[in-house]
Design a protein around this motif. Structure first.
Motif, short mmCIF file in Angstrom:
data_model
loop_
_atom_site.label_atom_id
_atom_site.label_comp_id
_atom_site.label_asym_id
_atom_site.label_seq_id
_atom_site.Cartn_x
_atom_site.Cartn_y
_atom_site.Cartn_z
N ILE A 44 0.87 -1.18 0.00
CA ILE A 44 0.00 0.00 0.00
C ILE A 44 0.90 1.22 0.00
O ILE A 44 1.81 1.32 0.83
N VAL A 45 0.66 2.12 -0.93
CA VAL A 45 1.47 3.33 -1.06
C VAL A 45 0.59 4.53 -0.74
O VAL A 45 -0.41 4.76 -1.41
N THR A 46 0.95 5.26 0.31
CA THR A 46 0.21 6.45 0.68
C THR A 46 1.14 7.65 0.61
O THR A 46 2.18 7.68 1.25
N SER A 47 0.77 8.63 -0.17
CA SER A 47 1.60 9.83 -0.30
C SER A 47 1.17 10.87 0.73
O SER A 47 0.10 10.78 1.32
N ARG A 48 1.99 11.86 0.92
CA ARG A 48 1.68 12.92 1.88
C ARG A 48 0.49 13.76 1.46
O ARG A 48 -0.09 14.46 2.28
N VAL A 81 -0.46 -3.91 -5.55
CA VAL A 81 -0.18 -2.64 -4.89
C VAL A 81 -1.43 -1.77 -4.98
O VAL A 81 -1.97 -1.58 -6.06
N LEU A 82 -1.86 -1.24 -3.84
CA LEU A 82 -2.99 -0.32 -3.79
C LEU A 82 -2.47 1.09 -3.56
O LEU A 82 -1.63 1.32 -2.71
N LEU A 83 -3.00 2.03 -4.34
CA LEU A 83 -2.65 3.44 -4.20
C LEU A 83 -3.94 4.22 -3.95
O LEU A 83 -4.69 4.49 -4.88
#
Length: 110
Positions: A44-48, A81-83
Motif C-alpha cells: 500500500i502506497v500512501t503519499s503525503r 499494490v494499492l494506491l
C-alpha cells in the motif's frame, strides 16, 4: 497481515509499477503483476497528499484489513499494490470494501 505477504523492497514496488497492469477507480488505484511465488504479496502506497501521518496510517490499516479478508479468495502468484487517492478516508468502511472488491473483480483474480 503476515510479513511474508507484504511487499517491502523498493525494487518490488518499482517492478509492479513498470510491468504491472493498472485498474482504476475514482478513489483507488490497483496495480497487479505476476510474481514467481506460490502466494500473493500486497503493498500500500500512501503519499503525503492524503493527509497527516495519522490519516495515512488509518488508510493503510483499513486497506490491509480488506486485503487480509480477500486473500483466501484470490488466485495466488501475484504482487498487488494499492494506491489510495484523495477522499478515500472520507468513505465509510463498507463503501471502501465495495470499491476494493469491484477492483479485484476487474482483475479476474476471484
Amino acid at each position: 497481515m503476515k510479513r511474508a505477504l507484504r511487499l517491502r523492497r523498493p525494487a518490488d514496488f518499482s517492478r509492479v509499477r513498470r510491468k504491472g497492469r493498472v485498474y482504476r477507480h475514482r478513489l483507488l488505484l490497483l496495480r497487479l503483476c505476476e510474481n514467481s511465488l506460490t502466494h500473493n504479496r500486497y503493498g500500500i502506497v500512501t503519499s503525503r497528499r492524503l493527509g497527516l501521518a495519522v490519516e495515512r496510517n488509518r488508510i493503510k490499516r483499513r486497506l490491509r484489513e480488506l486485503l487480509a479478508a480477500l486473500h483466501k479468495e484470490l488466485r495466488q502468484g501475484f504482487d498487488i499494490v494499492l494506491l489510495p487517492r484523495r477522499g478515500v478516508l472520507l468513505q465509510p468502511f463498507p463503501e471502501l470494501q465495495r470499491i476494493v472488491r469491484q477492483l479485484v473483480l476487474q482483475t479476474q483474480l476471484v
